[in-house]
Design a protein around this motif. Sequence first.
Motif, PDB file in Angstrom:
ATOM      1  N   LEU A 184      70.793   1.208 -30.885  1.00  0.00           N
ATOM      2  CA  LEU A 184      70.803   1.919 -32.158  1.00  0.00           C
ATOM      3  C   LEU A 184      70.262   1.035 -33.288  1.00  0.00           C
ATOM      4  O   LEU A 184      69.449   1.484 -34.109  1.00  0.00           O
ATOM      5  N   VAL A 185      70.690  -0.220 -33.325  1.00  0.00           N
ATOM      6  CA  VAL A 185      70.212  -1.146 -34.354  1.00  0.00           C
ATOM      7  C   VAL A 185      68.709  -1.354 -34.212  1.00  0.00           C
ATOM      8  O   VAL A 185      67.971  -1.406 -35.205  1.00  0.00           O
ATOM      9  N   ARG A 186      68.235  -1.441 -32.971  1.00  0.00           N
ATOM     10  CA  ARG A 186      66.799  -1.595 -32.756  1.00  0.00           C
ATOM     11  C   ARG A 186      66.032  -0.413 -33.364  1.00  0.00           C
ATOM     12  O   ARG A 186      65.001  -0.584 -34.024  1.00  0.00           O
ATOM     13  N   THR A 187      66.527   0.804 -33.127  1.00  0.00           N
ATOM     14  CA  THR A 187      65.862   1.985 -33.673  1.00  0.00           C
ATOM     15  C   THR A 187      65.829   1.956 -35.196  1.00  0.00           C
ATOM     16  O   THR A 187      64.805   2.243 -35.815  1.00  0.00           O
ATOM     17  N   ARG A 188      66.941   1.585 -35.797  1.00  0.00           N
ATOM     18  CA  ARG A 188      66.996   1.576 -37.264  1.00  0.00           C
ATOM     19  C   ARG A 188      66.082   0.523 -37.870  1.00  0.00           C
ATOM     20  O   ARG A 188      65.466   0.753 -38.911  1.00  0.00           O
ATOM     21  N   ILE A 208      76.209  -0.778 -41.053  1.00  0.00           N
ATOM     22  CA  ILE A 208      76.533   0.465 -40.342  1.00  0.00           C
ATOM     23  C   ILE A 208      78.042   0.608 -40.185  1.00  0.00           C
ATOM     24  O   ILE A 208      78.605   1.695 -40.430  1.00  0.00           O
ATOM     25  N   CYS A 209      78.723  -0.470 -39.797  1.00  0.00           N
ATOM     26  CA  CYS A 209      80.180  -0.405 -39.641  1.00  0.00           C
ATOM     27  C   CYS A 209      80.866  -0.116 -40.977  1.00  0.00           C
ATOM     28  O   CYS A 209      81.847   0.640 -41.030  1.00  0.00           O
ATOM     29  N   ARG A 210      80.357  -0.706 -42.065  1.00  0.00           N
ATOM     30  CA  ARG A 210      80.971  -0.506 -43.374  1.00  0.00           C
ATOM     31  C   ARG A 210      80.745   0.914 -43.896  1.00  0.00           C
ATOM     32  O   ARG A 210      81.658   1.532 -44.448  1.00  0.00           O
ATOM     33  N   GLU A 211      79.563   1.445 -43.712  1.00  0.00           N
ATOM     34  CA  GLU A 211      79.215   2.740 -44.295  1.00  0.00           C
ATOM     35  C   GLU A 211      79.508   3.926 -43.387  1.00  0.00           C
ATOM     36  O   GLU A 211      79.788   5.016 -43.871  1.00  0.00           O
ATOM     37  N   GLU A 287      70.664   9.353 -38.165  1.00  0.00           N
ATOM     38  CA  GLU A 287      71.449  10.245 -39.016  1.00  0.00           C
ATOM     39  C   GLU A 287      72.309   9.445 -40.001  1.00  0.00           C
ATOM     40  O   GLU A 287      73.106   8.599 -39.597  1.00  0.00           O
ATOM     41  N   GLY A 288      72.132   9.699 -41.275  1.00  0.00           N
ATOM     42  CA  GLY A 288      72.931   9.032 -42.293  1.00  0.00           C
ATOM     43  C   GLY A 288      72.522   7.609 -42.583  1.00  0.00           C
ATOM     44  O   GLY A 288      73.195   6.909 -43.355  1.00  0.00           O
ATOM     45  N   ALA A 289      71.415   7.137 -41.966  1.00  0.00           N
ATOM     46  CA  ALA A 289      70.973   5.753 -42.175  1.00  0.00           C
ATOM     47  C   ALA A 289      70.550   5.546 -43.626  1.00  0.00           C
ATOM     48  O   ALA A 289      69.852   6.381 -44.205  1.00  0.00           O
ATOM     49  N   ARG A 292      71.098   8.259 -46.513  1.00  0.00           N
ATOM     50  CA  ARG A 292      70.350   9.520 -46.590  1.00  0.00           C
ATOM     51  C   ARG A 292      71.196  10.665 -46.048  1.00  0.00           C
ATOM     52  O   ARG A 292      72.101  10.475 -45.233  1.00  0.00           O
ATOM     53  N   ALA A 293      70.864  11.867 -46.510  1.00  0.00           N
ATOM     54  CA  ALA A 293      71.616  13.048 -46.094  1.00  0.00           C
ATOM     55  C   ALA A 293      71.401  13.330 -44.610  1.00  0.00           C
ATOM     56  O   ALA A 293      70.320  13.070 -44.062  1.00  0.00           O
ATOM     57  N   ARG A 294      72.416  13.838 -43.959  1.00  0.00           N
ATOM     58  CA  ARG A 294      72.301  14.202 -42.552  1.00  0.00           C
ATOM     59  C   ARG A 294      71.401  15.420 -42.404  1.00  0.00           C
ATOM     60  O   ARG A 294      71.395  16.331 -43.219  1.00  0.00           O
ATOM     61  N   VAL A 295      70.614  15.421 -41.319  1.00  0.00           N
ATOM     62  CA  VAL A 295      69.689  16.523 -41.063  1.00  0.00           C
ATOM     63  C   VAL A 295      70.238  17.444 -39.984  1.00  0.00           C
ATOM     64  O   VAL A 295      70.153  18.663 -40.098  1.00  0.00           O
ATOM     65  N   TYR A 296      70.807  16.846 -38.946  1.00  0.00           N
ATOM     66  CA  TYR A 296      71.302  17.624 -37.807  1.00  0.00           C
ATOM     67  C   TYR A 296      72.831  17.609 -37.835  1.00  0.00           C
ATOM     68  O   TYR A 296      73.463  16.629 -37.439  1.00  0.00           O
TER      69      TYR A 296
END
Length: 352
Positions: A184-188, A208-211, A287-289, A292-296
Motif C-alpha cells: 500500500l505504501v509503495r502505491t501511495r 497513514i496510521c495517524r490520519e 482512498e482518502g490519501a 482527499r475525499a473518498r471516491v468509492y
Amino acid sequence: MNMEARVGAVVEGGQRALNSAAAAAHGSIVDAGARKFLQQQHNNSQQQHSQLGIIQQLLAGGVAGAFSKTCTAPLARLTILFQVQGMHSDVTALSKASIWREASRVMNEEGFRAFWKGNLVTIAHRLPYSSVSFYAYERYKSLLQSALGVENHRGNGTADLAVHFIGGGMAGITAASATYPLDLVRTRLAAQRNTIYYRGILHAFHTICREEGLLGLYKGLGATLLGVGPSIAISFSVYESLRSYWQSKRPNDSTVMVSLACGSLSGIASSTATFPLDLVRRRMQLEGAGGRARVYTTGLFGAFSHIIKTEGLRGMYRGILPEYYKVVPGVGIVFMTYETLKMLLQCIPSSN
C-alpha cells in the motif's frame, strides 16, 4: 518432472509458494514468468542442493527479483499512474493518455529519478514476503499432508496436487496479508505526482496510521485476496497446457526456454484476467490519501460498478500495456542475474 514441480511449488530462490498465488497477490506478469523459470531451475538442479542451499537460493532469487524490478520500475510506475488516473481526473481527458505522453510528463515535471518512486519499498517488500511464503507453504503443506494422510506417500498424484495447489494458495494469501502495508505504501509513493504528501517510507506509515488508523494500511486487501483463486487456476492451466503441447511438438527444445516462454504466457493470461482486480486494489489503496475525499464508498463491488459506469469496460484495463511491456526484459533480467549469482555462490566454500 515430478508432481511438485508441475504445480509450481518451488520458486524464487528456494521459496516454496505456488507461483500463481504469488503472482495474484501482486498482479505482476513478470513475477509469474520469472517464478516459473526459477521453479524449473530449482527442479533441474535438485542434485545441487548440497552446493546451493536454501539461504543461498533465497539470496540469489531475492537479488535477481529486486534487480529485475529496479530495471523495470519505470514501466511499473507508469502502470500505477494509468491505473489511478480515473479517480480524480476528468474522464473525457483520459482518452488522450498514452505511454509516451505520460512518460514525457514524468520526465518534464518530476525528473528522471521520479520513474523509481516507490521502488525502494518494492525491494524492501521482497525479503519478508519471500520468507513468509516459504515458511507458510511448508507449514500448510505439512498440515494438509497430515489431514489427507499422505505424509509418506508420493504416488497419489491427486492428493499431491491438492496439497501443493491449496498450500500454495494459502501461502500466497498469508504472505500478501502479512506484507500488505508495504504494498500500500509503495502505491501511495508511486502515485504521487507534483505534490509530495508522503516524504518517504517511514513518513508514509506514520501519516497513514495517524490520519486513517491502522486499518488504513489494509485498504484494498479484499481485491488482492479475491484474485488469488482465479489467478492460480488460469496460470496453472495455461502453463501446463502450453508446456505439454510444446514438448509434444518439440521435445528437444531447451527446458529453460520452454519454461521461460510458457511461464511468461501463463503470466500474461493470468494477469489479463485479474487486471481489473489489481486496478481496483490500487484505487482503493489511494482512498482518502492526502486528505482527499473518498471516491468509492460502496465497497469492492461498488468500486467495480462505479468504474464501469464512468469509464466503461476499457477503464478496467487502464495501464495494462506497460505491464505487458515488462514481460520480456523482466524475465530475461531475472534469468541472467539468477544464473550469474548461482554460479558465484556455488564457488563460495561451504562452512560445513
